[in-house]
Design an enzyme around this catalytic site. Sequence first.
Site, mmCIF file in Angstrom:
data_model
loop_
_atom_site.group_PDB
_atom_site.id
_atom_site.type_symbol
_atom_site.label_atom_id
_atom_site.label_comp_id
_atom_site.label_asym_id
_atom_site.label_seq_id
_atom_site.Cartn_x
_atom_site.Cartn_y
_atom_site.Cartn_z
ATOM 1 N N TRP B 359 0.949 -1.158 -0.084
ATOM 2 C CA TRP B 359 -0.103 0.072 -0.100
ATOM 3 C C TRP B 359 0.960 1.455 -0.278
ATOM 4 C CZ3 TRP B 359 -1.553 3.453 4.371
ATOM 5 C CH2 TRP B 359 -0.693 2.982 5.670
ATOM 6 N N ASP B 360 2.175 1.055 0.396
ATOM 7 C CA ASP B 360 3.188 2.180 0.063
ATOM 8 C C ASP B 360 3.071 2.976 -1.027
ATOM 9 O OD1 ASP B 360 3.914 -0.024 1.851
ATOM 10 O OD2 ASP B 360 6.055 0.576 1.801
ATOM 11 N N GLU B 490 1.002 -1.722 12.869
ATOM 12 C CA GLU B 490 1.166 -3.284 12.958
ATOM 13 C C GLU B 490 1.540 -3.957 14.469
ATOM 14 O OE1 GLU B 490 3.732 -3.486 9.579
ATOM 15 O OE2 GLU B 490 2.100 -4.428 8.450
#
Lengths: 764, 764
Positions: B359-360, B490
């Site tokens: 998703w970076d 995370e």
Amino acid sequence: MNQKYILPDPWSIIEEGFDAEKVKSSESLFSIGNGAMGQRANFEEDYSGETFQGSYVAGVYYPDKTRVGWWKNGYPEYFAKVLNAPNWIGIKVSVNGEDLDLHTCDQVKNFRRELNMKEGYYRRSFQATLQNGTEVMVESTRILHLDQDELGVINYKVTALNKDAEIVFSPYLDGGITNEDSNWDDKFWDTLSVSEADHQGFIRSMTMKTQFHICTYMQSDILVNDSEATPAYTSEKKDQYLQFNYKVNISKGDTATLRKYAGYTVSHHHKPDNLVNAAKDAINAGRTMGYEGLKASQAEAWSSIWEMADITIEGDVEAQQGIRFNIFQLNQTYLGKDARLNIGPKGFTGEKYGGSTYWDTEAYCLPFYMATKDHTVARNLLVYRYNHLQKAIENAEKLGFSNGAALYPMVTMNGEESHNEWEITFEEIHRNGAIAFAIYNYVRYTGDISYVAEKGLEVLIAIARFWQQRATYSTHKNKYVILGVTGPNEYENNVNNNWYTNFTAKWCIEYAASEIDRLKQDAPAEHTRIMEKTRLSADEVTQWLKVSSNMYFPYSEEHNIYLQQDGFLDKELITVADLDRSQRPINQYWSWDRILRSPYIKQADVLQGFYFFEDHFSQEELERHFDFYEPFTVHESSLSPCVHSIQAAKLDRMEQAYTFYLRTSRLDLDDYNKEVEEGCHITSMAGTWLSIVEGFGGMRVRDGHLEFHPRIPKHWDKYAFKVNFRGQILKVTVSRQGNSFELSGSEPLSIKVKGETKTITPSN
Amino acid sequence: MNQKYILPDPWSIIEEGFDAEKVKSSESLFSIGNGAMGQRANFEEDYSGETFQGSYVAGVYYPDKTRVGWWKNGYPEYFAKVLNAPNWIGIKVSVNGEDLDLHTCDQVKNFRRELNMKEGYYRRSFQATLQNGTEVMVESTRILHLDQDELGVINYKVTALNKDAEIVFSPYLDGGITNEDSNWDDKFWDTLSVSEADHQGFIRSMTMKTQFHICTYMQSDILVNDSEATPAYTSEKKDQYLQFNYKVNISKGDTATLRKYAGYTVSHHHKPDNLVNAAKDAINAGRTMGYEGLKASQAEAWSSIWEMADITIEGDVEAQQGIRFNIFQLNQTYLGKDARLNIGPKGFTGEKYGGSTYWDTEAYCLPFYMATKDHTVARNLLVYRYNHLQKAIENAEKLGFSNGAALYPMVTMNGEESHNEWEITFEEIHRNGAIAFAIYNYVRYTGDISYVAEKGLEVLIAIARFWQQRATYSTHKNKYVILGVTGPNEYENNVNNNWYTNFTAKWCIEYAASEIDRLKQDAPAEHTRIMEKTRLSADEVTQWLKVSSNMYFPYSEEHNIYLQQDGFLDKELITVADLDRSQRPINQYWSWDRILRSPYIKQADVLQGFYFFEDHFSQEELERHFDFYEPFTVHESSLSPCVHSIQAAKLDRMEQAYTFYLRTSRLDLDDYNKEVEEGCHITSMAGTWLSIVEGFGGMRVRDGHLEFHPRIPKHWDKYAFKVNFRGQILKVTVSRQGNSFELSGSEPLSIKVKGETKTITPSN
């Protein structure tokens, strides 16, 4: 259920007819063991079809290098793994020049297996027509001797049915075995020597790294029609293999028999360089008694186990077979002779699950051994954990705990952790509670209060320290919370305030503190010694009690129940009954996230707490919680139905209790979970015993007295069990007509039955 | 920081002095690439010391069989992994009979590396005294050509310093390479042929399973003192290897040079059986331009990139070097020419992390490419996901979703999931939100509304469907909740109601619904086509909106903030400032459970939401949330400091913003995370650009207009950047004295600066 081919019989497990598809399942179901060694029911002669070969030596393991996708700090670098050991059962059989192999011969008839639980042997017989046209009848009987537990014997008979036959028996030892379950395809065994002398063969092996030494040995005698006729032999020797060849010519109708005395001598009991001599002694002892003598003494040994442990059920042969299978397997796996051993979840029936000891031992197995054996057996199970205390403290230190706090491993063989999934290894910490509870349970049942001062309290202190450090003070709730755990219901991970875990933590602290107090009064010297040894101060205990007395328990006002964990009510509360049958078992059809966010419970969680700590809750509370949680429970753990059977019985829901009983007692026989070929579920078998004795029988110990609340499923006419209570043997018989209690002991026993006190006088 | 040996320089990365300990770090930092291929800065000549060899071809991957401790339903069986490709840079060098090897020679002096970012070459020079006493000076310059992106050239010069020398150059190709990162030690490449003809060498290889074909090729010219002098050669050919040997005798003081034209031709662009011919064409084109010509055109190509993308900073050379390094690496990794490619987290600098797309790309990289390139580059990044839509739908189906709901993979190369930790793969689902937001962001910035109807809306619909199905209606809360997720932070797994995820889900649904409405008005034919293609009904959209309008957001009345997730306040809220320094980074010292139950945040989570959706929140709300969460943030993700730099700047906390800026811009150069030897953090480099342009510069687009709120750190005198806004180039200069805006374009541009509207007239 998945398959149902075992014939009903009260004392035996019987399979009739050869089906290659069932070979692996039957290899599990017909496994034999004697506490010190055991093996799957592999064929002695060659078999080129699908098979899962397994032979195991208790307490012999290998530190396999841990494998994991993403490493987390605190994972063990190595862990102890159950090892497949050298094969000593092998007997190649050649008939008129053709190898006997059920996978390749022309026809197999009258194939039959019997696991005779009453006398403790495994027998297999069949008629085979070989490709060369020779027809033979084979009967093989195998015993792992209970008393001489390094010794096994195989009586392998071949009868020539349709013509004369040259039979070549080639008994062998094979040290070149591998594990099905291996992380890196490491070599686990190093073969040190292969030697032979005068009909005797020996392979000395050593496990890599752990350096357990064993000697696998054999000697065989040959008979023709019951007369000894051992011929000269030739031998074949390879690096890790030894085979003797005995040639016998028999006439049509005659029987040639090979008796193989074989087994392992192990460095647990002998010096490594004395293993061959010990093997020679074992062979001599075996041959002196002979096959018939060994078989008779085996029957005697099992008879004395059954004398105490048997449960009889009249009117329901499947239920009878089920409970005896469970009791038999438990006794094959663990006999309590050796405090270094424990009860592996697969026993000697498979390799799945590294390590041997789970919380199953304390939570499910201990009561069975307490009640059916001398109390030293149960004590040995406690001592096992005491001996691992230092490693449990080191394990906790790896996770950031200090000051002697202990976290026992989730899975272990030698005290070190053998599991590495963070949500289990680091978070399924309720296991610590079961270990503390087992001490309480043992003392409650046996009255052996001396164990607490001698060993138990050190364990209790280390566990209390863990809970105190593991709890977090929530300023928000003004209570202590326990964050990030996995409860007994492993279908929830990393939850906050799992009720079972929080309750257990509180109970552990309070029990430890009360035992410290008791010792201070009753045994001040012991108290001082332990306080000094553990560097425990009264201040620290005060800190513990601050946590236990302010523990948070998630509760629903609306449902008037404790919540399994924070947030449980946010789930979509669709009961199992409304779940599409095609979706079950959910662990085979759903992704993990879906399981986690569902309300479905793998095994009793809140109800497990109500089982352990029943005296803290009323019958009405039990009923409310049972009614709330059971409908969401999928029982996809083998440990679930037994607890529900007990609780349903307690609530007088006998039909439900009976259904749960069948599910637990015939889990493997009927292969409910579609996996029996990997091995049997040994530890949950103790749950089956619990569901009769504590469930239907309603047995409890309160204030040093046995209590019963006997109930009987409508499918049964009568059932009976015995318990060893503090050296006296009480036989409890429950029938439709009424209950009776028979005591063998030295003095009268005061018991309660459905709340009424009765005094039972010894009948002997 | 961990190490600081890179010399400050505005345009170059420079290392001086040879240190074997730094070889692997420098191999990462001095990596070069051209979007189509790239490689670590390995030495051309043999090196027997510690090194990490790596050469990569964009878009070429291998489906490695998944490895995991405990399998979960839904894990991918295979996943795409970046591959180490055949080596074409190798040049063995023998000097008077001795192999040149910096690890074994007697002395190394004046060792210097320079990554010249302005002109796009990598140069290394040193003096070495061999064991045979010969002293040589070596200068090697390497270019991966931007325009001819299958071509590289190495100019390798050896000068005899103290005596005459026989130099043997042995340029080679090596197809026998392996991966550092491999699950099963599979062979990844199959060598199809090794061939040579007239100074040219070719190795044709094919990846196993995926069958990507490449031809690795070379041709070399030899010069003595700048005169062409290519001698006859001998060749050595092995199964996967080809080497040519050129012997040159030079006198003391003379220079022998080898120019190696080499690289890969790839089946992305050529038919497999035409790869050798394509390689010959590439060689011819390269030799026609010659090394000097290639070097000049490379400088030109980089000049035109810098012309648009450069950010100048005056008064702070380290900050200047940092931002240019980031911009340079991004352009080396991805140039937007090919919609099959994406921006791998390590670019061409290492192998860590299978797959290439996180998703970076959407969350961090897209704005950089939107503003510094033609908008087709950003559009290609969106098309990449559009092309993977069907696979994202299949991925969601594996997890139990239906009706065209899509879950994009956490990590991918080809649209399939390349990650397998349940708490990430199945639960870090916010990634779907970033992919939808990128469409919004792209349209907002470029004004290219046509993309929505053409491709974007199908993606938005599939994502909205996912969120609607993923939410759970809580009767208890009378709201929709999202259970069991991992947010951007995370360091929390399997939490309920992660605020960022819930907000994103609501936003995605509402954005999709509003675009459907808009199309219905503005482009009814397109609307009908898409509704039919996706089988979407108005009823279904109503169902979506029921979820989005009743979404639950955890909130603390006490702190007046949104909670990162349910239960956050139960944690022990000790700030990072009060955490013992020796415990950090916590991911190196703490077990996972401890991290999870701590309050520590790996990277911006709530604040990430305030960054994306800033228009939904007031400055006061931002300040409250920043003040609450930042003190618990350990920034142990490379993606964290940039967002905090932007938010701090927005709050006028320039010193804090500057500290975060340095941390993000020099993360690799100063090796903050002690891991640069594994490769550089490419995607977070886009965050550095964001922290200047959106942070210090305060750039936003609202209602089709650029807005700025320029601020300057006190360490800087001046900074300037350019953005391509809808085809017009605006240069923004911010200094202590004031701000200026310079426009190259066709018409005046109306912008807002600190809330005031200004019209900028083109100056060209």
